[in-house]
Scaffold this active site. Sequence first.
Site, short mmCIF file in Angstrom:
data_model
loop_
_atom_site.label_atom_id
_atom_site.label_comp_id
_atom_site.label_asym_id
_atom_site.label_seq_id
_atom_site.Cartn_x
_atom_site.Cartn_y
_atom_site.Cartn_z
N ASP A 111 0.86 -1.19 0.00
CA ASP A 111 0.00 0.00 0.00
C ASP A 111 0.89 1.23 0.00
OD1 ASP A 111 -2.49 -1.30 0.10
OD2 ASP A 111 -2.38 -1.51 2.27
N ASP A 126 -6.97 -1.27 -4.76
CA ASP A 126 -8.02 -0.80 -3.86
C ASP A 126 -8.87 0.28 -4.53
OD1 ASP A 126 -7.00 -2.49 -1.90
OD2 ASP A 126 -5.77 -0.91 -1.00
#
Length: 154
Positions: A111, A126
Amino acid sequence: MFFYLLSLIVLLMDQGSKWWVRTHMSVGEHWKVFDPYLHFEYYQNSGAAFSSFQGYGKWFAYLAIVVVGVIMYYRKKGAIRGFVLDAAAAFLAGGALGNAIDRIVFGKVTDFIVWGSGSGIMNVADLAINAGVLLLIVGTLLRSWNERRSYSFK
């Protein structure tokens, strides 16, 4: 064909951006991109959204594969049709596969995207999953509206 192409584009953008982050940043490193709106911060998540279920990432990889299988089943069945729903399915499939690859290969999801004040951290997969859910809602509402409108003219 559109579904497969868009899914592949999402998958390649996701994996490419994660590769770039893993090769150019150190875990925890923070870059201001469009301060104060967008920052990059390299984080490895072994769980799910908002760092919940840490250490159970492999189960989410299996779940992602099941989700893609369900999408493929409903596409073949004809339940997913039309541009908006096809795009929604492609975003969902590409995003799910992108994060599943990270979980299978690395045991963690890379991330790095932080919006605004930093209330959460995400990646391209995402973003695609969020876009897919939004398009799924819009497409379902449009289909429902069109069906109701066609019945009112009979």
